[in-house]
Scaffold this active site. Structure first.
Site, PDB file in Angstrom:
ATOM      1  N   ASP A  13       0.772  -1.390   0.448  1.00  0.00           N
ATOM      2  CA  ASP A  13      -0.290   0.234  -0.318  1.00  0.00           C
ATOM      3  C   ASP A  13       1.192   1.248   0.034  1.00  0.00           C
ATOM      4  O   ASP A  13       1.783   1.468   0.664  1.00  0.00           O
ATOM      5  CB  ASP A  13      -0.744   0.259   1.223  1.00  0.00           C
ATOM      6  CG  ASP A  13      -2.479   0.788   1.147  1.00  0.00           C
ATOM      7  OD1 ASP A  13      -2.313   1.005   0.124  1.00  0.00           O
ATOM      8  OD2 ASP A  13      -2.608   1.331   1.855  1.00  0.00           O
ATOM      9  N   GLY A  16       0.018   4.853  -3.874  1.00  0.00           N
ATOM     10  CA  GLY A  16      -0.585   6.827  -5.139  1.00  0.00           C
ATOM     11  C   GLY A  16       0.174   7.719  -4.097  1.00  0.00           C
ATOM     12  O   GLY A  16       0.211   9.088  -4.536  1.00  0.00           O
ATOM     13  N   TRP A  18       2.790   7.977  -1.928  1.00  0.00           N
ATOM     14  CA  TRP A  18       3.951   7.836  -2.747  1.00  0.00           C
ATOM     15  C   TRP A  18       4.194   8.790  -4.065  1.00  0.00           C
ATOM     16  O   TRP A  18       5.426  10.029  -3.927  1.00  0.00           O
ATOM     17  CB  TRP A  18       4.637   6.899  -2.999  1.00  0.00           C
ATOM     18  CG  TRP A  18       6.240   6.822  -2.916  1.00  0.00           C
ATOM     19  CD1 TRP A  18       7.310   6.513  -2.794  1.00  0.00           C
ATOM     20  CD2 TRP A  18       6.606   6.951  -4.723  1.00  0.00           C
ATOM     21  NE1 TRP A  18       8.539   7.218  -2.869  1.00  0.00           N
ATOM     22  CE2 TRP A  18       8.273   7.232  -4.648  1.00  0.00           C
ATOM     23  CE3 TRP A  18       6.174   6.821  -5.302  1.00  0.00           C
ATOM     24  CZ2 TRP A  18       9.088   6.934  -5.359  1.00  0.00           C
ATOM     25  CZ3 TRP A  18       7.738   6.715  -6.638  1.00  0.00           C
ATOM     26  CH2 TRP A  18       8.946   6.920  -6.600  1.00  0.00           C
ATOM     27  N   HIS A  30       3.114   3.847  -9.430  1.00  0.00           N
ATOM     28  CA  HIS A  30       2.750   2.076  -9.548  1.00  0.00           C
ATOM     29  C   HIS A  30       3.600   1.528  -9.944  1.00  0.00           C
ATOM     30  O   HIS A  30       4.084   0.253  -9.794  1.00  0.00           O
ATOM     31  CB  HIS A  30       1.236   1.986 -10.297  1.00  0.00           C
ATOM     32  CG  HIS A  30      -0.132   2.050  -9.310  1.00  0.00           C
ATOM     33  ND1 HIS A  30      -0.007   1.767  -8.482  1.00  0.00           N
ATOM     34  CD2 HIS A  30      -1.527   2.692  -9.750  1.00  0.00           C
ATOM     35  CE1 HIS A  30      -1.516   1.921  -7.710  1.00  0.00           C
ATOM     36  NE2 HIS A  30      -1.800   3.017  -8.655  1.00  0.00           N
ATOM     37  N   LEU A 124      10.987 -21.240  -4.537  1.00  0.00           N
ATOM     38  CA  LEU A 124       9.622 -19.844  -3.815  1.00  0.00           C
ATOM     39  C   LEU A 124       8.271 -19.860  -4.715  1.00  0.00           C
ATOM     40  O   LEU A 124       8.549 -19.952  -5.778  1.00  0.00           O
ATOM     41  CB  LEU A 124       9.899 -18.990  -4.120  1.00  0.00           C
ATOM     42  CG  LEU A 124       8.646 -17.387  -3.342  1.00  0.00           C
ATOM     43  CD1 LEU A 124       8.738 -17.608  -1.910  1.00  0.00           C
ATOM     44  CD2 LEU A 124       9.261 -15.963  -4.270  1.00  0.00           C
ATOM     45  N   LEU A 188      -6.580  -4.569   7.479  1.00  0.00           N
ATOM     46  CA  LEU A 188      -6.588  -6.390   6.396  1.00  0.00           C
ATOM     47  C   LEU A 188      -7.315  -5.691   4.937  1.00  0.00           C
ATOM     48  O   LEU A 188      -7.023  -6.949   4.622  1.00  0.00           O
ATOM     49  CB  LEU A 188      -6.754  -7.263   7.567  1.00  0.00           C
ATOM     50  CG  LEU A 188      -5.946  -7.694   7.864  1.00  0.00           C
ATOM     51  CD1 LEU A 188      -6.857  -9.174   8.407  1.00  0.00           C
ATOM     52  CD2 LEU A 188      -4.926  -8.564   7.443  1.00  0.00           C
TER      53      LEU A 188
HETATM   54  C1  FPP Z   1      -1.711  -0.057  -3.288  1.00  0.00           C
HETATM   55  O1  FPP Z   1      -1.262   1.817  -3.343  1.00  0.00           O
HETATM   56  C2  FPP Z   1      -1.398   0.061  -4.513  1.00  0.00           C
HETATM   57  C3  FPP Z   1      -2.141  -0.987  -4.891  1.00  0.00           C
HETATM   58  C4  FPP Z   1      -3.807  -0.994  -5.210  1.00  0.00           C
HETATM   59  C5  FPP Z   1      -1.796  -1.528  -6.170  1.00  0.00           C
HETATM   60  C6  FPP Z   1      -0.747  -2.968  -6.034  1.00  0.00           C
HETATM   61  C7  FPP Z   1       0.391  -2.543  -6.903  1.00  0.00           C
HETATM   62  C8  FPP Z   1       1.969  -3.004  -7.580  1.00  0.00           C
HETATM   63  C9  FPP Z   1       2.730  -2.545  -6.752  1.00  0.00           C
HETATM   64  C10 FPP Z   1       2.234  -2.597  -8.966  1.00  0.00           C
HETATM   65  C11 FPP Z   1       2.075  -3.614  -9.441  1.00  0.00           C
HETATM   66  C12 FPP Z   1       2.933  -5.032  -8.978  1.00  0.00           C
HETATM   67  C13 FPP Z   1       2.731  -5.755 -10.183  1.00  0.00           C
HETATM   68  C14 FPP Z   1       3.654  -7.076  -9.221  1.00  0.00           C
HETATM   69  C15 FPP Z   1       2.354  -5.668 -11.632  1.00  0.00           C
HETATM   70  P1  FPP Z   1      -2.437   2.773  -3.474  1.00  0.00           P
HETATM   71  O2  FPP Z   1      -2.542   3.287  -4.731  1.00  0.00           O
HETATM   72  O3  FPP Z   1      -3.588   2.059  -3.038  1.00  0.00           O
HETATM   73  O4  FPP Z   1      -1.539   3.583  -2.866  1.00  0.00           O
HETATM   74  P2  FPP Z   1      -2.313   5.040  -1.606  1.00  0.00           P
HETATM   75  O5  FPP Z   1      -2.935   3.959  -0.880  1.00  0.00           O
HETATM   76  O6  FPP Z   1      -1.392   5.976  -1.324  1.00  0.00           O
HETATM   77  O7  FPP Z   1      -3.776   5.749  -2.577  1.00  0.00           O
END
Ligand code: FPP
Length: 242
Positions: A13, A16, A18, A30, A124, A188
């Protein structure tokens, strides 16, 4: 002391936030997040971990703006196409949990290809949770079992925890010993709610794009200092005060 660490699951998490802190679009976060995931996968494999599950896209993430959703889908597809060779080289077995049928067809195809090409690998076991939601997973298991019950294929007494487990998408994989969530949120969010019953939880303030192998090792070291009692106690007999 916690005895073993076979399965680490991560709620990645903070991508966004970041990006926003850097005045960049969320998609920039992302992209960096995917690079971090790649590093953590390699590191977890090299450390001898058996199972790593990454929460990449939840059932609720479909509600995000269409541009972000389609960007994430393209990122997943590109990750799989680019990284499958590395997964093979690193002896990683890839699988997915979630409502895969809801993903775009080209992403489904990329998943099938990577799964097939890595299915015999013995290192893994890497699972991506994509279009995954724990409530949906549990509901689907309940419906499946109800159907079997209706058809007389199972008796009420046979519906044990392990029988229920075998109807979950994670069937065959041990429950996560440790669940890490980055970005300072302490929840969670519909992730592995059945499987997390006795998982140790680690909430890291670090945003996922800043998460490093050192952070990962720190979470694991912290886990090894914990005492897992699974509802029991180490104390054998104690005088009662009542
Ligand atoms: C949460 O951050 C992240 C996601 C919803 C997507 C997770 C995806 C990745 C880490 C990249 C894709 C991974 C691979 C391995 C291809 P958020 O967008 O909710 O961040 P925020 O809470 O700061 O808005």
């Amino acid at each position: 002391m916690a005895a073993r660490l076979e399965h680490v699951a991560i709620i990645m998490d903070g991508n966004g936030r970041w990006a926003q802190q850097k005045n960049k679009p969320r998609t920039f976060g992302h992209i960096k997040g995917a690079r971090v995931a790649k590093k953590i996968i390699t590191h977890a494999g090299n450390s001898g971990l058996k199972n790593l599950t990454l929460y990449a896209f939840s059932t609720e993430n479909w509600l995000r703006p269409q541009t972000e959703v389609s960007f994430l889908m393209r990122l997943m597809k590109r990750y799989l196409q680019k990284e499958t060779a590395t997964l093979i080289k690193e002896n990683v077995r890839f699988s997915v949990i979630g409502e895969v049928e809801k993903l775009p067809k080209d992403v489904q195809l990329a998943i099938q290809t990577t799964k097939k090409l890595t299915e015999k690998n013995t290192g893994l076991h890497l699972t991506f949770a994509m279009s995954y939601g724990s409530r949906q997973e549990i509901l689907s298991a309940v419906k499946n079992i109800a159907e079997k019950f209706k058809n007389g294929e199972v008796d009420k007494n046979q519906i044990t925890e392990s029988y229920f487990n075998s109807h979950l998408m994670t069937s065959g994989t041990p429950d996560p010993d440790l669940i890490i969530r980055t970005s300072g949120e302490s929840r969670l969010s519909n992730f592995m709610m059945w499987q997390a019953s006795y998982s140790e939880l680690y909430f890291s303030a670090t945003l996922w794009p800043d998460f490093t192998t050192k952070h990962f090792d720190h979470c694991c070291q912290n886990y090894f200092q914990r005492e897992r009692r699974f509802g029991g106690t180490k104390i054998k007999n104690e005088e009662s005060f009542i």
